[in-house]
Every structure is written in C-alpha cells, then in structure tokens.
Design a protein around this motif. Structure first.
Motif, short mmCIF file in Angstrom:
data_model
loop_
_atom_site.label_atom_id
_atom_site.label_comp_id
_atom_site.label_asym_id
_atom_site.label_seq_id
_atom_site.Cartn_x
_atom_site.Cartn_y
_atom_site.Cartn_z
N PRO A 79 1.00 -1.27 -0.06
CA PRO A 79 -0.05 0.03 -0.06
C PRO A 79 0.83 1.24 -0.03
N ALA A 80 0.67 2.12 -0.71
CA ALA A 80 1.22 3.49 -0.87
C ALA A 80 1.43 4.11 0.61
N GLY A 81 0.42 3.74 1.42
CA GLY A 81 0.36 4.59 2.82
C GLY A 81 1.21 3.73 3.62
N ALA A 82 1.72 2.48 3.28
CA ALA A 82 2.56 1.75 4.32
C ALA A 82 3.59 1.13 3.50
N PRO A 83 4.55 2.00 2.99
CA PRO A 83 5.77 1.35 1.96
C PRO A 83 6.57 0.44 2.78
N GLN A 84 6.78 0.51 3.86
CA GLN A 84 7.73 -0.41 4.64
C GLN A 84 6.97 -1.42 5.32
N GLY A 85 5.72 -1.74 5.04
CA GLY A 85 4.93 -3.19 5.42
C GLY A 85 5.24 -4.27 4.56
N PRO A 86 4.57 -5.20 5.01
CA PRO A 86 4.58 -6.54 4.22
C PRO A 86 4.38 -6.37 2.86
N ARG A 87 5.29 -7.10 1.96
CA ARG A 87 5.11 -7.16 0.51
C ARG A 87 4.44 -8.17 0.10
N THR A 88 3.66 -8.22 -1.17
CA THR A 88 2.98 -9.24 -1.77
C THR A 88 3.73 -9.58 -3.00
N ALA A 89 4.39 -10.55 -3.40
CA ALA A 89 5.13 -10.80 -4.63
C ALA A 89 4.46 -11.57 -5.66
N SER A 90 4.69 -11.43 -6.93
CA SER A 90 3.93 -11.74 -8.00
C SER A 90 4.16 -12.96 -8.55
N GLY A 91 5.65 -13.29 -8.75
CA GLY A 91 6.15 -14.32 -9.40
C GLY A 91 6.74 -14.19 -10.63
N VAL A 92 6.48 -12.67 -10.95
CA VAL A 92 6.87 -12.13 -12.23
C VAL A 92 8.28 -11.38 -12.16
N SER A 93 9.36 -11.88 -12.80
CA SER A 93 10.57 -11.19 -12.45
C SER A 93 10.66 -10.07 -13.55
#
Length: 342
Positions: A79-93
């Motif tokens: 989320p733009a409001g929580a840039p240092q929070g948990p990340r969701t990864a897509s599998g696309v490099s």
C-alpha cells in the motif's frame, strides 16, 4: 633454465590459473545462492495477487523487489500509505519496470537461450504477457504513458554506464493502439537550433510521456553534450529545448520535469544532481538531495518525487519534495523501479 624446468613452470602457471577460475566460479555461485536466502531483518514477503488495474481500491506501489530471498527481482506491491510494510510478490521477474492505467512494461532476462539475452514484455493489468520484443542490449529505462497506450524502453548496446562517454543506447517506442513499433528513436527527424540535424553519434534515452498520448520528452546525446528534446509521435520529430538534462520525468499535471543534471566539479563517477524544470518559465530549481542520483525519477503526485540510490541489497527508494524544500526521506529498502498506481 632447462626445458624440463620451463615445462614445470608452465604447468604450475596453468594449474594456478585454473584454480583461480574455479575459485571465482565457486564464489559467484555461493553469492548467487546467498541472494536466494532471506535476509535477516528484511521485509516480510508472501506470494499473492499483484494487479496493475487503476481501479483496484487503495493506492499502491508496484516495484521490483530487491530483498534477498526466493522472491528477489519479482514484481511486488505494498500500500502507498505503508511502503515499509509486508510485501506481496507476483512471481513475475523484471530488471526494469513501469506501469500506468493497467498497462505494464517489464524488461527481463530471457533464460530460454544458451547466451544471456533480454526482452521487453508488455503486461496487462493481471501481469499476463500481451506481447514481447527481443532487446539488443542491457535494460536500463522503461516508461508507460499516463493513458497506458504507449510504452518505451532503453537498453545499453555498448558500454554500461551513463557516467562516462563510452556508451551507446537504443530507445524503442510501441503504440499499443495501432501496433506501430519504432525500433529506434534515431529514425525520427531531429530539429536542433531550428534546423534539421543528423550525426552518427546520436543516442536517446529516458523517455517520459505527456497525457495527450502523443507528446514525449527524452534525452538526446550528440557531440559530447546532452539535450532535453520534445518529441511528437504523429510528426515523428524530436526538437531540442535545453542543454544538460538527462532522464526527464514529467509531473502528473504536465507542467514540470524532474531530471538529473551534470554539475561541474563533481566526481566523474558521480556527476549528477536532481533538478526540476518549469516548462512555462524554463526556470530550474535544484532539489534537496546532495547525493548523485543515476535514475529516472518517478512522481508520486504533483509535490513529491521518488528515486533510487544504491543500498546494501541492490537499491533503496527515497522520497523528496519537488519544490527544492525539505530533505530526502527513506521510502523503501531493497526496492527499485516503482510505479504509483490507483
């Protein structure tokens, strides 16, 4: 020295060189394996859905995740409001990435061949491949127009750094509305000082698009100098506007360009400072970042810009007011090539 001794010395030298080569390979392999291990204290990253859709709810950042671990180099989101929070990864490099209006451009390594090669992949809002184009060199810049209809990318085809002068680039444009593909901006007519201009040393890089989906700005290098150019896709022309501007990025309201500028007296390896150019007055304003930034800056809104600097795990992102005030602020660690969406 006897012949036998000479042969012995030669054999020892060959064995030493072989041992050095093996050691280098082992170290490189170990380093690569280390990057696949999750870094201590790094961000929490989980696999999940990543979308480029403009109407997906809260505003978010999609970026290349640089954190070591199994999701390194994948497109990820926070989320733009929580840039240092948990990340969701897509599998696309991706090695370079940008997105707007549900369209993404991903410059990636093509691992299907024997030799290392690269390709530009156009992505839809669900990160599905729309089209792919082979690249003639190492990926370095990528941009999507505000309406999502135009994409551009730049690669190094000789040399590997903008800091020096011994490099060559190729910048391509693709119109998704018509399928028109311009393999190189060097095919456009150049207007310099009111006259048509041609030179074998011409290079372009750092395209940024205007909201009309026709006008763009970019860097032109020729004769040992760099220029800001304004391009017209319909007329297939670029016109020089100002000297000593590199990697421009147009503000959302279309009134200003943030760019990197070579400043005399700085180290040849770190020669740039960030400036903003007001297109109406052509007045330059230096930004409050004293480090050398080799990046094409991204606007988060009409007041703030984001850029990358080298970090412990590849690159970190910083934010900065676009009016020359304030000071740099850390935005995200281990991240590169952000796109602000939603």
């Amino acid at each position: 020295m006897t012949l036998q001794r000479r042969i012995l010395v030669l054999v020892c030298a060959v064995l030493l060189l072989a041992a050095v080569g093996v050691l280098a390979v082992v170290r490189a392999s170990s380093r690569a394996d280390e990057k696949n291990q999750t870094q201590a204290g790094g961000p929490q990253i989980t696999r999940g859905e990543v979308t480029l859709a403009p109407d997906a709810g809260e505003r978010r950042i999609v970026f290349r995740n640089m954190a070591w671990g199994p999701h390194r180099d994948e497109l990820a989101t926070v989320p733009a409001g929580a840039p240092q929070g948990p990340r969701t990864a897509s599998g696309v490099s991706c090695l370079r990435f940008h997105a707007a209006a549900g369209t993404g451009i991903c410059l990636q390594a093509d691992k299907g061949g024997v030799q290392e090669s690269y390709r530009a992949v156009v992505l839809d809002a669900h990160l599905k491949e729309v089209s792919a184009h082979p690249l003639a060199g190492i990926p370095t810049r990528a941009r999507v127009s505000p309406g999502g209809h135009l994409v551009a990318w730049t690669v190094f085809v000789g040399g590997d750094s903008y800091a020096g002068t011994n490099f060559s680039t190729r910048t391509s444009l693709l119109d998704l509305r018509t399928g028109t593909f311009d393999a190189s901006l060097e095919d456009f007519t150049i207007r310099k000082d009111g006259k048509a201009y041609r030179n074998a040393d011409v290079n372009f890089w750092g395209v940024t698009f205007a909201a009309d989906e026709r006008t763009f700005y970019a860097t032109l290098a020729t004769g040992g100098r760099t220029y800001l150019v304004r391009g017209d896709l319909a007329e297939r022309t670029v016109t020089t506007l100002r000297e000593n501007l590199e990697c421009p990025s147009l503000s959302p309201d279309g009134t200003r360009l943030v760019f990197k500028k070579r400043v005399p007296g700085l180290s040849p390896d770190a020669p740039w400072r960030l400036y903003v150019l007001d297109l109406a007055s052509m007045r330059e304003t230096p930004l409050a970042e004293e480090r050398s930034v080799d990046d094409q800056v991204v606007w988060t809104d009409d007041k703030t810009v984001v850029y990358s600097l080298p970090g412990d795990f590849g690159a970190d992102l910083y934010s900065l007011p676009a009016d020359g005030s304030g000071a740099p602020a850390p935005l995200m660690a281990s991240a590169l090539a952000p796109a602000l969406l939603g």
